[in-house]
Design a protein around this motif. Structure first.
Motif, PDB file in Angstrom:
ATOM      1  N   GLU A 192       7.201  -6.654  -1.510  1.00  0.00           N
ATOM      2  CA  GLU A 192       8.177  -5.955  -2.455  1.00  0.00           C
ATOM      3  C   GLU A 192       8.801  -6.987  -3.838  1.00  0.00           C
ATOM      4  O   GLU A 192       8.977  -6.258  -4.640  1.00  0.00           O
ATOM      5  N   ARG A 193       8.282  -8.034  -3.635  1.00  0.00           N
ATOM      6  CA  ARG A 193       8.786  -9.094  -4.459  1.00  0.00           C
ATOM      7  C   ARG A 193       8.258  -8.711  -5.863  1.00  0.00           C
ATOM      8  O   ARG A 193       8.790  -8.808  -7.090  1.00  0.00           O
ATOM      9  N   THR A 233      11.826  -2.919   1.919  1.00  0.00           N
ATOM     10  CA  THR A 233      11.337  -1.655   1.254  1.00  0.00           C
ATOM     11  C   THR A 233      12.439  -0.790   1.013  1.00  0.00           C
ATOM     12  O   THR A 233      12.444  -0.235  -0.227  1.00  0.00           O
ATOM     13  N   ALA A 257       7.024  -6.086  -7.301  1.00  0.00           N
ATOM     14  CA  ALA A 257       7.730  -4.902  -7.861  1.00  0.00           C
ATOM     15  C   ALA A 257       9.040  -5.039  -8.177  1.00  0.00           C
ATOM     16  O   ALA A 257       9.675  -4.697  -9.364  1.00  0.00           O
ATOM     17  N   LEU A 305      14.433  -2.059  -2.160  1.00  0.00           N
ATOM     18  CA  LEU A 305      13.715  -1.888  -3.307  1.00  0.00           C
ATOM     19  C   LEU A 305      13.847  -0.452  -3.713  1.00  0.00           C
ATOM     20  O   LEU A 305      13.941   0.051  -4.767  1.00  0.00           O
ATOM     21  N   HIS A 306      13.476   0.567  -2.706  1.00  0.00           N
ATOM     22  CA  HIS A 306      13.649   2.041  -2.997  1.00  0.00           C
ATOM     23  C   HIS A 306      15.134   2.125  -3.615  1.00  0.00           C
ATOM     24  O   HIS A 306      15.537   2.831  -4.488  1.00  0.00           O
ATOM     25  N   ILE A 365      16.551  -9.032  -3.053  1.00  0.00           N
ATOM     26  CA  ILE A 365      15.168  -9.096  -2.667  1.00  0.00           C
ATOM     27  C   ILE A 365      14.476 -10.509  -2.989  1.00  0.00           C
ATOM     28  O   ILE A 365      13.710 -11.051  -2.112  1.00  0.00           O
TER      29      ILE A 365
END
Length: 198
Positions: A184-185, A150, A187, A153-154, A175
């Motif tokens: 998260e994959r 997470t 996104a 990703l952010h 990721i």
């Protein structure tokens, strides 16, 4: 449901009230579950477990503003609880972004080394158009939790907003390579696809 009601009538406690409230919610009567827990919390306003349970029911019912209000009342009893501040900031993110950012900043000042707190503050900074600060904070958070998909990703989102496309691509590819089952994959794939057409 009748068993939970009976137990609660014999001697209500946080546990029995929460069990009854969740039984109502599980049976499709979320409003009754919320009302049950709200009544308990009004009588026991400093009860953290019940207040968090009520906020979860409210949030799951699509009422983030009510959940934020519930946790804000609890915060008056626990004014330095950074976890509460973090949760409230996330709940207020869409409806009251300036208040959410201020609360996340306060939490970060009280707990500057907690990666979850840094992550929330950084996301709210990004929402406010402050990508460079967000990148710095997320880089620090990721150094503490390098396996957190997470936060990664952010960071990629903040890097994109800051114009650091090569670094963003590296994080997104990380990721996909390191977390094949992570939520998260999806996104990350969407952001990579967007990068590919630029």
């Amino acid at each position: 449901l009748s068993l939970y009601r009976s137990v609660n009538e014999q001697g209500a406690s946080t546990a029995s009230t929460m069990a009854l409230a969740y039984a109502y919610a599980d049976s499709g009567n979320v409003n009754e579950g919320i009302a049950t827990l709200r009544q308990w919390v009004e009588q026991h306003p400093g009860d953290k477990r019940a207040s968090i349970g009520l906020a979860q029911l409210q949030s799951n019912a699509g009422r983030p503003d009510a959940a934020a209000e519930t946790l804000s009342r609890l915060l008056t009893y626990r004014p330095k609880d950074v976890g509460l501040m973090n949760d409230i900031a996330l709940l207020m993110r869409r409806e009251a972004p300036a208040k959410a950012l201020a609360l996340a900043q306060r939490a970060n000042e009280l707990a500057p080394e907690q990666s979850a707190i840094m992550d929330t503050f950084a996301v709210l900074l990004l929402d406010a158009g402050r990508a460079p600060e967000s990148v710095q904070l997320l880089t620090r958070a990721l150094s503490q939790e390098p396996e957190n998909a997470t936060i990664r990703l952010h960071l990629a989102q903040a890097l994109l907003a800051d114009g650091a496309l090569v670094r963003a691509r590296v994080e997104l590819e990380n990721i996909l390579a390191r977390y094949p089952e992570a939520p998260e994959r999806e996104a990350a794939e969407a952001l990579l696809a967007r990068l590919s057409v630029q």
